[in-house]
Motif scaffolding. Structure first.
Motif, PDB file in Angstrom:
ATOM      1  N   THR A 276      47.402  47.425  37.786  1.00 48.10           N
ATOM      2  CA  THR A 276      47.101  48.370  39.473  1.00 48.10           C
ATOM      3  C   THR A 276      47.331  47.639  40.276  1.00 48.10           C
ATOM      4  O   THR A 276      47.202  45.980  39.845  1.00 48.10           O
ATOM      5  CB  THR A 276      46.120  49.168  39.755  1.00 48.10           C
ATOM      6  N   LEU A 277      47.740  47.637  41.570  1.00 46.92           N
ATOM      7  CA  LEU A 277      48.310  46.400  42.737  1.00 46.92           C
ATOM      8  C   LEU A 277      46.908  46.192  42.708  1.00 46.92           C
ATOM      9  O   LEU A 277      46.606  44.555  43.409  1.00 46.92           O
ATOM     10  CB  LEU A 277      49.329  47.275  43.556  1.00 46.92           C
ATOM     11  N   LYS A 278      45.933  46.935  42.999  1.00 43.75           N
ATOM     12  CA  LYS A 278      44.675  46.573  43.629  1.00 43.75           C
ATOM     13  C   LYS A 278      43.577  45.631  42.404  1.00 43.75           C
ATOM     14  O   LYS A 278      43.179  44.492  42.952  1.00 43.75           O
ATOM     15  CB  LYS A 278      43.731  48.028  44.052  1.00 43.75           C
ATOM     16  N   LEU A 279      43.927  45.855  41.430  1.00 42.66           N
ATOM     17  CA  LEU A 279      43.763  44.754  40.292  1.00 42.66           C
ATOM     18  C   LEU A 279      44.645  43.678  40.324  1.00 42.66           C
ATOM     19  O   LEU A 279      43.156  42.931  39.884  1.00 42.66           O
ATOM     20  CB  LEU A 279      43.581  45.554  39.319  1.00 42.66           C
ATOM     21  N   SER A 280      45.125  43.658  39.791  1.00 45.51           N
ATOM     22  CA  SER A 280      46.075  42.848  40.329  1.00 45.51           C
ATOM     23  C   SER A 280      45.913  41.460  41.230  1.00 45.51           C
ATOM     24  O   SER A 280      44.869  40.348  40.676  1.00 45.51           O
ATOM     25  CB  SER A 280      47.772  42.674  40.095  1.00 45.51           C
ATOM     26  N   LYS A 281      45.472  42.258  42.706  1.00 46.21           N
ATOM     27  CA  LYS A 281      44.776  41.161  43.856  1.00 46.21           C
ATOM     28  C   LYS A 281      43.389  40.863  43.514  1.00 46.21           C
ATOM     29  O   LYS A 281      43.158  39.731  43.240  1.00 46.21           O
ATOM     30  CB  LYS A 281      44.816  42.056  44.755  1.00 46.21           C
ATOM     31  N   VAL A 282      42.461  41.603  42.402  1.00 50.95           N
ATOM     32  CA  VAL A 282      41.225  41.292  43.158  1.00 50.95           C
ATOM     33  C   VAL A 282      40.901  39.774  41.852  1.00 50.95           C
ATOM     34  O   VAL A 282      40.335  39.294  41.530  1.00 50.95           O
ATOM     35  CB  VAL A 282      40.194  42.818  41.726  1.00 50.95           C
ATOM     36  N   LEU A 283      41.708  40.296  40.725  1.00 52.28           N
ATOM     37  CA  LEU A 283      42.272  39.612  38.875  1.00 52.28           C
ATOM     38  C   LEU A 283      42.525  37.961  39.411  1.00 52.28           C
ATOM     39  O   LEU A 283      41.877  36.945  39.684  1.00 52.28           O
ATOM     40  CB  LEU A 283      42.109  39.897  38.349  1.00 52.28           C
ATOM     41  N   SER A 284      43.239  37.588  40.473  1.00 51.01           N
ATOM     42  CA  SER A 284      44.338  36.815  41.437  1.00 51.01           C
ATOM     43  C   SER A 284      43.132  36.294  42.417  1.00 51.01           C
ATOM     44  O   SER A 284      42.685  34.768  42.704  1.00 51.01           O
ATOM     45  CB  SER A 284      45.137  37.134  42.568  1.00 51.01           C
ATOM     46  N   LEU A 285      42.250  37.450  42.919  1.00 48.46           N
ATOM     47  CA  LEU A 285      41.162  36.725  44.146  1.00 48.46           C
ATOM     48  C   LEU A 285      39.895  35.225  43.378  1.00 48.46           C
ATOM     49  O   LEU A 285      39.380  34.798  43.695  1.00 48.46           O
ATOM     50  CB  LEU A 285      40.373  37.343  44.670  1.00 48.46           C
ATOM     51  N   LEU A 286      39.636  35.954  42.228  1.00 46.78           N
ATOM     52  CA  LEU A 286      39.048  35.916  41.169  1.00 46.78           C
ATOM     53  C   LEU A 286      39.120  34.158  40.878  1.00 46.78           C
ATOM     54  O   LEU A 286      38.206  33.046  40.801  1.00 46.78           O
ATOM     55  CB  LEU A 286      38.749  36.048  39.916  1.00 46.78           C
ATOM     56  N   TYR A 287      40.554  33.599  40.689  1.00 42.24           N
ATOM     57  CA  TYR A 287      40.630  32.429  40.033  1.00 42.24           C
ATOM     58  C   TYR A 287      41.430  31.227  41.188  1.00 42.24           C
ATOM     59  O   TYR A 287      41.038  30.007  41.235  1.00 42.24           O
ATOM     60  CB  TYR A 287      41.524  32.377  38.511  1.00 42.24           C
ATOM     61  N   THR A 288      41.526  32.292  42.414  1.00 39.78           N
ATOM     62  CA  THR A 288      42.143  31.586  43.900  1.00 39.78           C
ATOM     63  C   THR A 288      41.580  31.446  44.672  1.00 39.78           C
ATOM     64  O   THR A 288      41.222  30.184  45.597  1.00 39.78           O
ATOM     65  CB  THR A 288      43.765  32.127  43.654  1.00 39.78           C
ATOM     66  N   VAL A 289      40.719  32.550  44.862  1.00 38.75           N
ATOM     67  CA  VAL A 289      39.431  31.335  45.717  1.00 38.75           C
ATOM     68  C   VAL A 289      38.289  31.792  45.190  1.00 38.75           C
ATOM     69  O   VAL A 289      37.334  30.664  45.174  1.00 38.75           O
ATOM     70  CB  VAL A 289      39.540  33.065  46.405  1.00 38.75           C
ATOM     71  N   GLY A 290      37.520  32.361  43.892  1.00 35.59           N
ATOM     72  CA  GLY A 290      36.284  32.333  43.256  1.00 35.59           C
ATOM     73  C   GLY A 290      36.112  30.705  42.097  1.00 35.59           C
ATOM     74  O   GLY A 290      34.727  30.693  42.626  1.00 35.59           O
ATOM     75  N   THR A 291      37.344  30.976  41.699  1.00 27.19           N
ATOM     76  CA  THR A 291      36.693  29.280  41.384  1.00 27.19           C
ATOM     77  C   THR A 291      36.687  27.845  41.559  1.00 27.19           C
ATOM     78  O   THR A 291      35.928  27.362  41.747  1.00 27.19           O
ATOM     79  CB  THR A 291      37.886  29.215  40.309  1.00 27.19           C
ATOM     80  N   PRO A 292      37.230  27.293  43.057  1.00 29.79           N
ATOM     81  CA  PRO A 292      37.430  26.826  44.466  1.00 29.79           C
ATOM     82  C   PRO A 292      35.712  27.108  44.778  1.00 29.79           C
ATOM     83  O   PRO A 292      34.910  25.867  45.017  1.00 29.79           O
ATOM     84  CB  PRO A 292      38.182  26.509  45.285  1.00 29.79           C
ATOM     85  N   LEU A 293      35.764  27.999  44.989  1.00 26.12           N
ATOM     86  CA  LEU A 293      34.629  28.390  45.657  1.00 26.12           C
ATOM     87  C   LEU A 293      32.860  27.868  44.877  1.00 26.12           C
ATOM     88  O   LEU A 293      31.744  27.431  45.080  1.00 26.12           O
ATOM     89  CB  LEU A 293      33.707  29.643  46.429  1.00 26.12           C
ATOM     90  N   LEU A 294      33.093  28.627  43.167  1.00 26.08           N
ATOM     91  CA  LEU A 294      31.795  28.362  42.286  1.00 26.08           C
ATOM     92  C   LEU A 294      31.647  26.832  41.470  1.00 26.08           C
ATOM     93  O   LEU A 294      30.262  26.553  41.042  1.00 26.08           O
ATOM     94  CB  LEU A 294      32.232  29.146  41.194  1.00 26.08           C
ATOM     95  N   ASN A 295      32.826  26.285  41.380  1.00 26.67           N
ATOM     96  CA  ASN A 295      33.020  24.856  40.426  1.00 26.67           C
ATOM     97  C   ASN A 295      31.767  23.828  41.428  1.00 26.67           C
ATOM     98  O   ASN A 295      31.399  22.572  41.157  1.00 26.67           O
ATOM     99  CB  ASN A 295      34.384  24.269  40.607  1.00 26.67           C
ATOM    100  N   PRO A 296      31.662  23.415  43.113  1.00 29.57           N
ATOM    101  CA  PRO A 296      30.664  22.775  43.773  1.00 29.57           C
ATOM    102  C   PRO A 296      29.545  23.551  43.493  1.00 29.57           C
ATOM    103  O   PRO A 296      28.590  22.985  43.796  1.00 29.57           O
ATOM    104  CB  PRO A 296      31.617  22.397  44.515  1.00 29.57           C
TER     105      PRO A 296
END
Length: 320
Positions: A276-296
């Motif tokens: 779904t469109l909402k699921l696609s956006k949420v999953l994309s947020l996880l690696y475009t925003v979540g990963t740069p936040l969690l790495n450090p």
């Protein structure tokens, strides 16, 4: 107020080459838009500051001038590049409801997004090789992981990312884009971008699949293989203390790899029609925003050297 229905009809009826795109972003979250804007802005600030902190600490602390932390600085550069390419425009979409971007800017955004993604995959593979040598072949570690070698292999990963993504982006740009120009996403990702084309995209998709093998598939296979060897070597260590110490040296990297590839595979392995469109956006947020936040955060909280370097830096600043 913009009449999006009228605008959509007008755009779909126009067969001329498109010059701009409409990013619908998070226009469907309604009254929660301001809350999400504030949350995303805070996450962006924390992620950038955290990665800049790691780069600064590694650059200014002699104890951190080792191959592992050298690769970590490149990973932080990739994270800053990724989140800075995506979030500012997403914040703009949240403010205005629907973001308008020139088509060339859309291509440029995808270009830098893909470079950051490819370089992250390659750097994680390089870091897994570093951990493999440190645990499985400690006697050969110093002779192989010299600083010149580390610089060359890091430079090669960036060059390979730039070259492959350039080929892919040029191919995409050669397609005919005649509308509609509405993207149901908060950034110009590959799938929604190709959907705007009125050309036959089968060959382009085949090319993209082939190009993804050396930068996504092979690094993942390499990382998996190295960690099988690492875990096997750790289990053979008889001393519980040494076994725990060996595992702690690669636990942060293993956590980062799991988060990155887990979210990336869940986004691109599931067919677009199923998502779904909402699921696609949420999953994309996880690696475009979540990963740069969690790495450090992961490398800081689980690494004594980083914490000691940070404490010393704070102490030095307090003396002035």
């Amino acid at each position: 107020m913009i009449c999006f229905h009228c605008l959509k009809v007008k755009l779909e009826s126009n067969s001329s080459p498109i010059t701009s795109v409409l990013l619908l972003g998070f226009s469907d979250i309604g009254r929660f838009r301001l809350i999400f804007f504030t949350l995303l802005l805070v996450i962006y600030g924390v992620a950038v500051c955290g990665n800049l902190l790691i780069i600064t600490l590694v650059s200014t602390t002699k104890n951190l001038h080792t191959p592992m932390y050298f690769f970590l600085t490149h990973l932080s550069i990739s994270d800053i590049m990724l989140i800075t390419d995506i979030v500012p425009n997403a914040l703009y979409c949240l403010l205005v409801g629907v973001g308008v971007m020139c088509f060339r800017c859309c291509i440029v955004q995808y270009y830098f997004f893909a470079i950051a993604l490819c370089s992250e995959c390659l750097l994680l593979a390089i870091m897994s090789f570093d951990r493999y040598l440190a645990i499985c072949s400690p006697l050969r570690y110093t002779s192989i992981m010299k600083m010149v070698f580390c610089q060359n292999i890091s430079f090669l990963s960036w060059i390979l990312s730039f070259l492959l993504v350039s080929v892919e982006t040029v191919t995409i740009h050669m397609l005919d884009f005649c509308g509609p120009n509405i993207i149901h996403h908060y950034f110009c990702d590959l799938s929604p971008l190709i959907q705007l084309s009125c050309s036959d995209t089968s060959m382009v998709q085949l090319e993209i699949t082939l190009l993804s093998i050396p930068v996504v598939v092979l690094p993942f296979i390499f990382i998996t293989s190295t960690y099988i060897c690492i875990i096997y070597s750790i289990l053979r260590i008889q001393s519980h203390t040494r076994r725990q110490k060996a595992f702690s040296t690669c636990s942060s990297h293993l956590t980062v790899v799991s988060i990155f590839y887990g979210t990336l595979s869940s986004t691109y392995s599931v067919p677009t029609k199923v998502q779904t469109l909402k699921l696609s956006k949420v999953l994309s947020l996880l690696y475009t925003v979540g990963t740069p936040l969690l790495n450090p955060i992961i490398y800081s909280l689980r690494n004594k050297d980083i914490k000691q370097a940070f404490t010393k830096s704070i102490h030095r600043l307090s003396l002035f």
